[in-house]
Design a protein around this motif. Structure first.
Motif, mmCIF file in Angstrom:
data_model
loop_
_atom_site.group_PDB
_atom_site.id
_atom_site.type_symbol
_atom_site.label_atom_id
_atom_site.label_comp_id
_atom_site.label_asym_id
_atom_site.label_seq_id
_atom_site.Cartn_x
_atom_site.Cartn_y
_atom_site.Cartn_z
ATOM 1 N N PRO A 15 0.170 -30.998 -5.942
ATOM 2 C CA PRO A 15 0.852 -30.913 -5.428
ATOM 3 C C PRO A 15 2.218 -31.524 -5.142
ATOM 4 C CG PRO A 15 -0.681 -32.146 -3.780
ATOM 5 C CD PRO A 15 -1.198 -32.375 -5.351
ATOM 6 N N GLU A 16 3.444 -31.147 -6.636
ATOM 7 C CA GLU A 16 4.645 -31.333 -6.056
ATOM 8 C C GLU A 16 5.544 -30.672 -5.689
ATOM 9 O OE1 GLU A 16 2.703 -35.593 -7.544
ATOM 10 O OE2 GLU A 16 3.913 -34.313 -8.581
ATOM 11 N N MET A 17 4.685 -29.371 -5.757
ATOM 12 C CA MET A 17 6.204 -28.479 -5.952
ATOM 13 C C MET A 17 6.300 -28.271 -4.543
ATOM 14 S SD MET A 17 4.618 -26.946 -9.377
ATOM 15 C CE MET A 17 3.099 -27.692 -9.933
ATOM 16 N N ARG A 18 7.846 -27.739 -3.959
ATOM 17 C CA ARG A 18 8.396 -27.519 -3.059
ATOM 18 C C ARG A 18 8.426 -25.874 -2.472
ATOM 19 N NH1 ARG A 18 4.733 -30.785 -2.122
ATOM 20 N NH2 ARG A 18 5.024 -32.784 -1.509
ATOM 21 N N ASN A 19 8.916 -25.015 -3.687
ATOM 22 C CA ASN A 19 9.319 -23.968 -3.529
ATOM 23 C C ASN A 19 8.380 -22.671 -4.796
ATOM 24 O OD1 ASN A 19 11.745 -23.774 -5.192
ATOM 25 N ND2 ASN A 19 12.309 -25.086 -3.915
ATOM 26 N N ALA A 20 8.560 -21.775 -4.815
ATOM 27 C CA ALA A 20 8.529 -20.625 -5.610
ATOM 28 C C ALA A 20 9.045 -21.341 -7.016
ATOM 29 C CB ALA A 20 8.087 -19.853 -4.960
ATOM 30 N N LYS A 21 9.878 -20.765 -7.158
ATOM 31 C CA LYS A 21 11.053 -21.291 -8.058
ATOM 32 C C LYS A 21 10.561 -23.271 -8.903
ATOM 33 C CE LYS A 21 15.155 -19.408 -7.450
ATOM 34 N NZ LYS A 21 14.513 -18.126 -6.628
ATOM 35 N N GLU A 22 10.023 -23.879 -8.212
ATOM 36 C CA GLU A 22 9.715 -25.145 -8.707
ATOM 37 C C GLU A 22 8.617 -24.705 -10.079
ATOM 38 O OE1 GLU A 22 11.564 -28.068 -5.989
ATOM 39 O OE2 GLU A 22 9.463 -28.814 -6.137
ATOM 40 N N ALA A 23 7.215 -23.833 -8.253
ATOM 41 C CA ALA A 23 6.117 -23.725 -9.399
ATOM 42 C C ALA A 23 6.613 -22.698 -10.854
ATOM 43 C CB ALA A 23 5.109 -22.989 -8.299
ATOM 44 N N ALA A 24 7.234 -21.995 -10.209
ATOM 45 C CA ALA A 24 7.959 -20.837 -11.537
ATOM 46 C C ALA A 24 8.771 -21.998 -12.922
ATOM 47 C CB ALA A 24 8.338 -19.453 -11.135
ATOM 48 N N ALA A 25 8.949 -22.382 -12.387
ATOM 49 C CA ALA A 25 9.677 -23.605 -13.458
ATOM 50 C C ALA A 25 8.393 -24.485 -13.971
ATOM 51 C CB ALA A 25 10.759 -24.633 -12.608
ATOM 52 N N TYR A 26 7.695 -24.808 -13.489
ATOM 53 C CA TYR A 26 6.499 -25.722 -13.585
ATOM 54 C C TYR A 26 5.557 -24.882 -15.411
ATOM 55 C CZ TYR A 26 2.200 -27.982 -13.226
ATOM 56 O OH TYR A 26 1.023 -29.009 -14.322
ATOM 57 N N PHE A 27 5.520 -24.044 -14.705
ATOM 58 C CA PHE A 27 4.644 -23.537 -15.741
ATOM 59 C C PHE A 27 5.253 -22.977 -16.728
ATOM 60 C CE2 PHE A 27 2.228 -18.704 -15.434
ATOM 61 C CZ PHE A 27 0.899 -18.455 -16.428
ATOM 62 N N ARG A 28 6.674 -22.039 -16.792
ATOM 63 C CA ARG A 28 7.204 -21.676 -17.450
ATOM 64 C C ARG A 28 7.369 -23.242 -18.142
ATOM 65 N NH1 ARG A 28 10.786 -19.147 -14.330
ATOM 66 N NH2 ARG A 28 10.798 -17.051 -15.054
ATOM 67 N N LYS A 29 6.918 -24.757 -18.087
ATOM 68 C CA LYS A 29 7.572 -25.291 -18.382
ATOM 69 C C LYS A 29 6.537 -26.261 -19.293
ATOM 70 C CE LYS A 29 9.883 -29.002 -20.185
ATOM 71 N NZ LYS A 29 11.418 -29.585 -19.461
ATOM 72 N N MET A 30 5.401 -25.703 -19.311
ATOM 73 C CA MET A 30 4.019 -25.614 -19.346
ATOM 74 C C MET A 30 3.411 -25.484 -20.530
ATOM 75 S SD MET A 30 1.964 -27.962 -18.509
ATOM 76 C CE MET A 30 1.694 -29.761 -17.777
ATOM 77 N N ARG A 64 7.378 -14.552 -13.370
ATOM 78 C CA ARG A 64 7.883 -13.307 -12.596
ATOM 79 C C ARG A 64 6.896 -13.795 -11.323
ATOM 80 N NH1 ARG A 64 8.655 -8.257 -11.942
ATOM 81 N NH2 ARG A 64 10.495 -7.498 -9.984
ATOM 82 N N ASN A 65 5.460 -13.061 -11.684
ATOM 83 C CA ASN A 65 4.679 -12.627 -10.642
ATOM 84 C C ASN A 65 3.764 -14.095 -9.756
ATOM 85 O OD1 ASN A 65 4.011 -10.584 -10.444
ATOM 86 N ND2 ASN A 65 2.134 -10.023 -12.387
ATOM 87 N N VAL A 66 4.583 -15.315 -10.732
ATOM 88 C CA VAL A 66 3.920 -16.219 -9.762
ATOM 89 C C VAL A 66 4.825 -16.807 -8.581
ATOM 90 C CG1 VAL A 66 4.210 -19.496 -9.977
ATOM 91 C CG2 VAL A 66 2.471 -18.188 -11.588
ATOM 92 N N GLU A 67 6.197 -16.560 -9.308
ATOM 93 C CA GLU A 67 7.326 -16.573 -7.660
ATOM 94 C C GLU A 67 7.272 -15.638 -6.651
ATOM 95 O OE1 GLU A 67 10.892 -17.218 -9.314
ATOM 96 O OE2 GLU A 67 12.311 -16.903 -7.999
ATOM 97 N N ARG A 68 6.846 -14.379 -7.227
ATOM 98 C CA ARG A 68 6.218 -13.578 -6.399
ATOM 99 C C ARG A 68 4.701 -13.508 -5.237
ATOM 100 N NH1 ARG A 68 8.575 -7.613 -6.339
ATOM 101 N NH2 ARG A 68 5.959 -7.247 -7.209
ATOM 102 N N ALA A 69 4.277 -14.092 -5.990
ATOM 103 C CA ALA A 69 2.598 -14.597 -5.530
ATOM 104 C C ALA A 69 3.035 -15.747 -4.626
ATOM 105 C CB ALA A 69 1.946 -14.633 -6.426
ATOM 106 N N ILE A 70 3.528 -16.384 -4.661
ATOM 107 C CA ILE A 70 3.917 -17.721 -3.623
ATOM 108 C C ILE A 70 4.588 -17.581 -3.098
ATOM 109 C CG2 ILE A 70 4.745 -19.811 -3.367
ATOM 110 C CD1 ILE A 70 3.597 -20.569 -6.696
#
Lengths: 488, 486
Positions: free
Chosen positions: B158-173, B221-227
């Motif tokens: 649980p190391e992401m601190r905002n939705a943009k980081e989460a979306a960046a992580y999903f993109r990277k994966m 996009r939805n990862v970012e928006r949902a979060i």
């Protein structure tokens, strides 16, 4: 014709004494006339049997016959048969026709055997008396008031009643050896992994093993020759060479060291039972075997461990019986939960429900370590007992069951009383070892079983020891009085 | 109060094996319902699973790509629950002994910096089928084609601190698994799905707040928006002094809000235990090294190479390296033109714009990398000017080419785009233009010296109008010379 062993029939067919169609028709008629008394068959597949018999005769006429070509037999209804009903003794599968053959069924078909049908059993192989079948209790041909043992009660009764010379069976805690003992027959449970489980409806996957019930050890060897071997469809099946099990039957057993576990000759085992087993051991000594007392100190833990592991596995294995894709479905389900609850509530019998609930409980959050994990640790201890014992002896012997066949209804009130039936047999399944039961005497005119336990993949030695006993004694030739029963 | 957001993701990626994880059925998407489900996938009585080792190889490949510990012994467990699209009544998964242990990836943040996100584990499991609730007269249909498709479930810390980081992580994966070729990455077909665990805590507090899990989000996009919508919801509750209920939620993209799933589906005791039908999967270092030798160049390495060896800006390098096919396209064109910067501009400019406009992937573009490379070559040797190059490119997009580099040259000829660099010819045109526009010349000459550079513009336009394909640099030189002579 019906009194013949598999080996006899193989020789007779080769000599042209009779055809496969003739003996198949003979046995089908006999089943029709007498099985109402035993209830050993759930399904008689007459049409398929005659087609197989004709094909076998044609194969023989063409000069392509093998040892098994045209020999009639039958399968426990736990083995899936393509196009023929496979019920596993349950209302749940009372309409289930598999689109595939179990590997061992396929093996027998390829060998040219003739399958007469599917044999009764305890529901989903859960039981020691064949009283839990949806298709009704099976009667012991030695005494119609008594049980044939279970769960392979139909296999044992059909062979004892001379409806088939041999039958497939399965053994999760004693389900081959105990019915064989109760019906005066030869039962063989091979090493776990020796025979494919593909197409054998799972009760407890880590304990289930397919085997045989026959009149003689020679017939068991002939059947195992067909069944044993690697199967890529079963990940737990072991890729290991299969010897010709009939080739070593006549080896001398002089010098064989027999271990007698002191825990198997308990003070509460009746003097009569003890005597029959000791007589058999004495017979082995006459043949040149040596006897040594050994200890299997964790024997008393086998039943408790089994009744955690087997129900835990079955609670998951039977989840697929949900009324959604096949099998019994309740009338007018209101929603998916109603469909699940009533299909399973109505489709399963009481013993199956009991074990599913015990297993689900043992696996539930917070109890896993105390039950399932502990039981697996106990299982290792039991296995180690045997590994240590086989450092000292070649084979282990003792009684197969604490008593001869009991009466129907005698043990149904108390499940634990029924579970104790398997006290001598269950440890082998936990350890994965091969075992046999052969008839070695009688108590009150009821057969008594001698259990032979072998080391891993030592089926050849077990069959050799059993065969030698049968060459020197005639307990395996004793048959129940079938004359009166045949009238109905 | 100031709140800190804590986000962890669980990503399910379908492995691109030909057959299912425990049966020989095809995993191809889109077949008629239940035509790719055999007796094993249907969970008929008596059937047994046989493990597809290709799934293991792919999972190990993934583990190596994120620098993770590889489980030399992994064990399959049964996760028990009843649902109609779960044919056996349990899912075969890995609980205590996953094939991939602790690893990590680096994500790029908007400010150009990067952040390391640790991966707790990744395990192999089987996908479920699909329940179809429409078109069955109030009942549900079940399609088991997907049942038994191999998945890896990738669990982040649980190391992401905002939705943009989460979306960046999903993109990277997404970038990593598609680079590895172990997942087709098609989000619209559910090849990758993401569960987002979101909680808030007062800034500075060590202890985590109560989290909710947003299930099955299926686009970046939805990862970012949902979060973001879930953060807003939780913050409203917490600011009002309320408490967050731990629950599973679904994201409604149309309404841009999350809503709770029925609590019954949340409270489940899965009664995990090791699957007795499958042996533990044992591999050794030789196996791991053999898999390692098949690893392709990964996004991070490619990005670094683009930046360091070819002088691209960090952002250009990151964008071009993110997608394996795009990166390959770019490199092929760049090598032909021997100009990475020019190729980068084109791929991020006209190529990307075209892909977006037509909503297609780079593989579907009618302009091959070889053709783009040829166009760039022609720009560099002054055969094409920029306008001409765009015209050729657009003609190719419209299908006027056969994919070959030669067809570029043919198009240049047939469209008459060859640039005129002969100064004699241009001088004649310039003279004509000047003669035809005396007023413009007059006003130019009236312009002060320091503003003439701008005032020359209209002449350039007129010259290029009069003669297509003139080299703008030569036009400029000639114009300046002629005008200065007046």
């Amino acid at each position: 014709m019906h009194n013949k062993t598999i080996a006899d029939i193989s020789r007779d067919l080769a000599a042209g004494e009779y055809s496969s169609v003739e003996i198949t028709e003979n046995l089908l008629t006999r089943i029709k006339n007498t099985d109402a008394h035993y209830n050993s068959f759930i399904t008689v597949s007459e049409e398929q049997a005659l087609a197989q018999a004709k094909a076998a005769d044609a194969r023989r006429a063409a000069g392509n016959a093998d040892a098994w070509t045209g020999i009639p037999m039958a399968h426990k209804d736990i083995f899936c048969t393509n196009g023929v009903l496979t019920t596993c003794g349950s209302k749940m599968l009372s309409n289930f026709i598999a689109p595939y053959d179990a590997t061992i069924v396929e093996n027998f078909n390829n060998a040219g055997a003739v399958s007469l049908g599917k044999l009764n059993m305890d529901e989903f192989a859960m039981g020691s008396s064949n009283e839990s079948s949806f298709y009704g209790a099976v009667k012991n041909p030695w005494d119609g008031e008594r049980v044939p043992g279970g769960s392979s009660g139909g296999s044992a009764a059909a062979v004892a009643a001379q409806l088939v010379p041999g039958a497939t069976a399965s053994d999760t805690g004693g389900s081959i050896r105990q019915p064989a003992a109760f019906c005066g027959l030869t039962g063989l449970k091979p090493t776990y992994g020796r025979v494919s489980r593909w197409g054998m409806i799972a009760y407890a996957s880590s304990l289930d093993q397919a085997g045989t019930i026959t009149r003689t050890a020679e017939d068991s060897a002939m059947m195992l020759n067909v069944m044993a071997g690697f199967d890529a469809k079963d990940s737990t099946c072991v890729d290991r060479e299969v010897p010709d099990y009939t080739a070593t039957l006549n080896n001398s057993i002089a010098g064989l060291t027999i271990g007698l576990p002191k825990e198997y000759f308990r003070s509460d085992l009746s003097a009569d039972m003890q005597q029959q087993v000791r007589n058999a051991i004495a017979e082995y000594e006459k043949m040149g075997a040596k006897v040594k007392e050994i200890s299997l100190p964790n024997t008393h833990l086998a039943i408790p461990a089994y009744y955690i592991i087997a129900p835990a596995e079955c609670s998951a294995n039977l989840s697929r019986m949900d009324g959604v894709r096949f099998g019994y479905r309740c009338e007018n389900p209101q929603d998916i939960n109603d469909l699940y609850k009533r299909s399973r509530g109505e489709g399963f019998g009481i013993e199956v429900k009991r074990r599913i609930m015990v297993g689900a409980y043992a696996l539930s959050a917070g109890f896993y370590d105390a039950y399932y994990k502990k039981a697996q640790q106990v299982r290792r201890l039991i296995r180690n007992d045997f590994v240590n014992a086989f450092n000292e002896v070649d084979i282990i012997m003792g009684p197969t069951t604490p008593t001869p066949a009991f009466k129907r209804g005698e043990k149904t009130a108390d499940p634990v009383d029924m579970y104790l039936e398997d006290i001598f047999t269950i440890a082998l399944n936990l350890a994965g070892l091969p075992g046999m039961s052969i008839s070695c005497g009688q108590v009150n005119n009821l057969p008594v079983g001698l259990q032979l336990i072998g080391n891993y993949f030592d089926e050849g030695r077990l069959l050799n020891a059993a065969h030698q006993f049968q060459q020197h004694t005639d307990w395996h030739l004793k048959t129940p009085d079938l004359k009166n029963q045949a009238d109905i | 109060m100031e709140w800190e957001v804590v986000i962890g993701l669980e990503i399910h990626a379908q492995l691109a094996t030909k057959s299912k994880i425990f049966s020989g059925s095809s995993t191809a998407y889109g077949a008629e319902a239940n035509t790719q489900a055999n007796a094993i996938d249907l969970g008929l009585p008596g059937v047994l699973p046989a493990f597809n080792e290709e799934a293991l190889r792919m999972a190990v490949k993934f583990g190596l790509a994120i620098d993770a510990e590889i489980g030399l012994k992994s064990v399959f467990d049964r996760k028990n629950y009843f649902y109609p699209d779960s044919p056996k009544g349990y899912q075969t998964t890995q609980l205590h002994h996953p094939v991939v242990g602790i690893g990590h990836i680096d994500i790029e943040l908007e400010d150009g910096s990067s952040k390391r996100i640790n991966v707790t584990r990744a395990h192999l499991e089987e996908d479920a089928g699909k329940s179809v609730h429409e078109g069955f007269n109030g009942m549900s249909g079940i399609d088991l084609n997907r049942a038994g498709t191999p998945l890896i479930e990738i669990v982040s810390e649980p190391e992401m601190r905002n939705a943009k980081e989460a979306a960046a992580y999903f993109r990277k994966m997404h970038s990593i698994v598609t680079y590895l070729g172990i997942c087709d990455g098609d989000l619209s077909q559910g090849s990758m799905r993401c569960d987002c665990n979101v909680s808030l805590r007062p800034k500075g507090q060590e202890e985590f707040g109560t989290r909710t899990e947003i299930k099955n989000v299926n686009s970046f996009r939805n990862v970012e928006r949902a979060i973001d919508s879930e953060i807003a919801r939780q913050m409203d509750i917490l600011e009002d002094g309320g408490k967050i209920i731990q629950e599973t939620r679904l994201y409604d993209a149309d309404k841009n809000e999350t809503r709770a799933m029925r609590s019954k589906e949340v409270a489940n005791d899965y009664r995990y235990f090791p699957c007795p039908d499958l042996l533990p999967v044992i591999i050794d270092d030789n196996y791991v090294e053999a898999v390692r030798s098949t690893l392709p160049e990964l996004p991070d390495a490619k990005r670094a190479r683009f930046a360091h060896s070819h002088g691209l800006s960090p952002i250009d390098a990151a964008v071009l390296a993110a997608n394996r096919e795009l990166a390959h396209y770019f490199e092929t064109a760049a090598k032909i033109a021997n100009d990475y910067k020019l190729a980068a501009n084109w791929v991020q400019g006209d190529v990307s714009a075209t892909l977006n406009r037509l909503e297609i992937s780079i593989g579907e573009l009618a302009v091959s990398a070889e053709q783009l490379g040829r166009i760039l070559q022609l720009i560099k040797d002054n055969t094409l000017n920029n306008g001409g190059a765009k015209e050729v490119f657009n003609a190719l997009v419209e299908g006027k080419g056969d994919g070959s580099a030669e067809s570029v040259d043919k198009l240049v000829d047939s469209l008459g785009l060859k640039q005129v660099s002969d100064s004699g010819a241009i001088e004649a045109i310039v003279a004509e233009v000047l003669a035809a526009n005396p007023k413009l010349v007059e006003s130019y000459l009236a312009t002060p010296e320091d503003k003439r550079a701008k005032a020359i513009g209209p002449f350039i336009g007129l010259v290029r109008k009069a003669a297509k394909g003139v080299n703008p640099q030569v036009v400029m030189d000639v114009l300046q010379k002629k005008l200065s002579e007046l």
